[in-house]
Motif scaffolding. Structure first.
Motif, PDB file in Angstrom:
ATOM      1  N   MET A 147      30.687   7.658   7.242  1.00 47.44           N
ATOM      2  CA  MET A 147      31.995   7.459   7.863  1.00 47.44           C
ATOM      3  C   MET A 147      31.908   7.094   9.333  1.00 47.44           C
ATOM      4  O   MET A 147      32.905   6.751   9.951  1.00 47.44           O
ATOM      5  N   ASP A 148      30.725   7.227   9.932  1.00 43.42           N
ATOM      6  CA  ASP A 148      30.617   7.046  11.376  1.00 43.42           C
ATOM      7  C   ASP A 148      29.271   6.390  11.657  1.00 43.42           C
ATOM      8  O   ASP A 148      28.254   6.817  11.115  1.00 43.42           O
ATOM      9  N   THR A 149      29.280   5.377  12.489  1.00 45.43           N
ATOM     10  CA  THR A 149      28.023   4.688  12.829  1.00 45.43           C
ATOM     11  C   THR A 149      26.987   5.673  13.362  1.00 45.43           C
ATOM     12  O   THR A 149      25.787   5.495  13.138  1.00 45.43           O
ATOM     13  N   ARG A 150      27.442   6.732  14.037  1.00 48.38           N
ATOM     14  CA  ARG A 150      26.491   7.677  14.643  1.00 48.38           C
ATOM     15  C   ARG A 150      25.803   8.572  13.618  1.00 48.38           C
ATOM     16  O   ARG A 150      24.798   9.203  13.915  1.00 48.38           O
ATOM     17  N   GLU A 186      26.680  -2.044  10.753  1.00 53.72           N
ATOM     18  CA  GLU A 186      25.594  -1.071  10.895  1.00 53.72           C
ATOM     19  C   GLU A 186      24.859  -0.847   9.562  1.00 53.72           C
ATOM     20  O   GLU A 186      23.639  -0.845   9.525  1.00 53.72           O
ATOM     21  N   ASP A 244      34.841   1.469  17.418  1.00 57.70           N
ATOM     22  CA  ASP A 244      33.591   2.160  17.122  1.00 57.70           C
ATOM     23  C   ASP A 244      33.505   3.366  18.048  1.00 57.70           C
ATOM     24  O   ASP A 244      33.745   3.243  19.252  1.00 57.70           O
ATOM     25  N   SER A 281      32.587  -2.339  12.422  1.00 55.50           N
ATOM     26  CA  SER A 281      31.401  -1.818  13.121  1.00 55.50           C
ATOM     27  C   SER A 281      30.489  -1.109  12.125  1.00 55.50           C
ATOM     28  O   SER A 281      29.269  -1.261  12.160  1.00 55.50           O
ATOM     29  N   SER A 288      36.651   9.618  11.829  1.00 53.35           N
ATOM     30  CA  SER A 288      35.720   9.910  12.924  1.00 53.35           C
ATOM     31  C   SER A 288      36.260   9.337  14.230  1.00 53.35           C
ATOM     32  O   SER A 288      36.203   9.977  15.281  1.00 53.35           O
TER      33      SER A 288
END
Lengths: 236, 236, 236, 236
Positions: A65-68, A95, D66, A91, D91
């Motif tokens: 759910m999150d690029t991080r 990724e 992002d 984004s 997020s």
């Protein structure tokens, strides 16, 4: 749907492995409409997934759910899922396009077939060609069913692209008693794979219990799916 | 779809009879979005239908659009169709509810499943219990397909009512190359019957040519439908 | 909405006449989703309407649902309404196209703007040029409101045709407390007229009570509508 | 919509400042359906925005796509936008909920009013109470307009929450010639603010040129909006 605890994860994983499943999906990070709903076990869930794989030999898939979060998730799983709500989170698409893992891209609730193909293009254009497209129901005026599983998308996607097409009848119709009918229909329409939710005690589930199949219903469905697949000249 | 001329009617009727069709549908009075489109042959069309029945032995069905036409139509056909655009034409529903002939009621383009059941109730409440419900595609945001054939309606209708459920994949998806996939899916989902359009020269058709099956495609589809029906434990 | 009894009809007619209404609408024949709901007073209702006109001087309009009713209806009213559910009842459209009375054509729940224009064309092509188009809400996935009043249709219809555009915020949004906001918005968007439901005791209404304005709310709305009309350089 | 180059940014910013705009929006990071469309100027765009603010005194707002971009974006702008495609990117919602800047949350294309409120709740629950809700059009079956601007959401949101409601008629209807009508309607319906796209040479725009207002159209609209606002007893 969501990973909840060790017992639930292992019981379910063993059941589906025994029935012939090819993949085990479990949500560690959960996208929920409300911030006050159960949000998933996070990294703890990833570890449970990896243990379930060790025990059953089934490869595992989970939602990003999150690029991080991608780095940590990649350490534990065999495939990534992009959920319907993030289908146009560009984004995130880029990724996972740089990941080595296969990506299952779920169609957004109001995404046209063309939108879905364009979102897949975001992943492909970064060099990851291992993309699966998943039909999981669209939003229409109908309120009897949770969503309207759009099986029309199956033959259209098969004609428009070489990517495998997965169907998720559980979220699509959202009513346990009708999941099997829609799964059989999906196979007859040409789907390459079916993804369903299974829960050993759905009445205790922290999310979506009313639509998950019981283990014995899942086993029965696998048998019936194989018959329809044969009837249309395929193996799944 | 529409009856056009003697050759078209007889060729098509013989083809579908030979392939195992149970009913022959032909439109004598045609509902068209534009008043400048072909509106059907009227009574002339009814006579062609009756001749096709005499020749092939297949019972025939046609659409009623006006309460005033019912008397004449009843003289020539074996069953009546209420089209999607008239699904909530309550005067017409009541009138066919007083007929002795079976009525196939098509779901409106934006009718919920509950709306469809309530419209059927108009016919039943007048004493005609011989009603068939037909799913033929709903309107959604998707533009790739002509309509969105809503196969979710099939298991739901089967659970909610004892009335037979027919599926019309031709109007539902509106693209000839995908009609067969949707027909097979409909059978797997539990439909009791499939209705498709067949035209011996679709490129010359006065309406909807781009979605009608060719005779040989129809024959092939009948064979495949039977296999899927068997795989789900049914005969059609 | 529906004519219910003498007191209701006369009280409401006098209220709206005093507040500056230009037309009084009352349903004698009612299209209801269920056959077991109140179906209208029929010819008795037509007589009440004609008496209300005699008393207040307001011209009256009512819905036609069946080609066979047109003759009797024409004797009592000043204008005809085609309801949303009959927008593509082409036999009925042709029949009112042969009438001398103005026709208000309501947009179907899933009719595109182009469909609405084509249905108007059915009336115009029979020689009746006195057609008013009415936006009354379309079906979407949103469930908070009864329908989605599509005000986008107002400027589009004004640009595409010379026919007057009426907006019915009562059915459009379906919630009494928000009818006024939508009526004001409709006028600002360019609507030529607003049609709302008014009921002296909505809690006793036989249909749609929860969305009808109270007489004093109606009077207040008329004042506010005039201000917005002035602000956009128009009179209604 | 998108920031393209210095001339475009400064000309447009000066025009809207002179016409009485309260905020200047420019996209530095652009969510585009296709990966091959113009993706925005990135950090270069942020710098242009900051310069436009210095020159005109107008506060600026831009979209965040992002979680990793938030730190850099916060250095240059006065407010953050969450786009329709990220309305359920939970997020990202949580992350902007930890920001000190106001957040304008755009309604997703198939988000119900309740979904929008739940997404706002994600931001509020992290401690950022400065949230604006933006209606920008939903997906329906209508194809004449780009989206269906749902003005019904305006009075409903005003009644359900204390958060300010912004309307974006440009994306909502998607046709330049009808943007003004919808803006006026939005104000009459109770919107607290209107956001429109303006471009000095829309025929050269890299995205959405066909729907942007020309500078003189924008000036004219501001005057008309004020009149309608007054007519409904408000100032904007």
């Amino acid at each position: 749907c969501a990973l909840e605890n060790e017992t639930q994860v292992f019981t379910t994983a063993k059941t589906v492995a025994a029935s012939g499943a090819k993949f085990f999906r479990g949500g560690a990070f959960k996208p929920r409409t409300s911030p006050y709903s159960f949000q998933g076990l996070g990294v703890e869930g990833l570890k449970l997934l990896a243990e379930a794989r060790a025990e059953t030999g089934l490869p595992v898939i989970t939602e990003v759910m999150d690029t991080r979060d991608l780095d940590i998730i990649e350490k534990y799983v065999d495939a990534l899922q992009i959920g319907a709500r993030n289908m146009q989170n560009f984004s995130l698409l880029k990724e996972v396009g740089r990941s080595k893992l296969p990506v299952m891209l779920k169609r957004g609730m109001s995404a046209t077939i063309k939108d879905l193909l364009m979102s897949a293009e975001y992943i492909l254009s970064e060099g990851n060609f291992n993309v699966l497209l998943c039909e999981r129901g669209i939003r229409t005026f109908e309120t009897y069913t949770r969503n309207t599983l759009d099986l029309n998308a199956v033959p259209v996607l098969k004609a428009e692209t070489h990517l495998p097409v997965v169907v998720d009848p559980t979220h699509g119709i959202g009513l346990r008693e009708h999941v099997a009918s829609m799964a059989l229909a999906a196979v007859a329409a040409g789907a390459d794979a079916i993804m369903t939710e299974v829960h050993n005690s759905p009445e205790l589930a922290k999310s979506d219990g009313e639509q998950a199949l019981l283990p014995h219903e899942y086993q029965d469905l696998v048998t019936r799916v194989r018959k329809v697949a044969e009837a249309v000249g395929r193996t799944l």
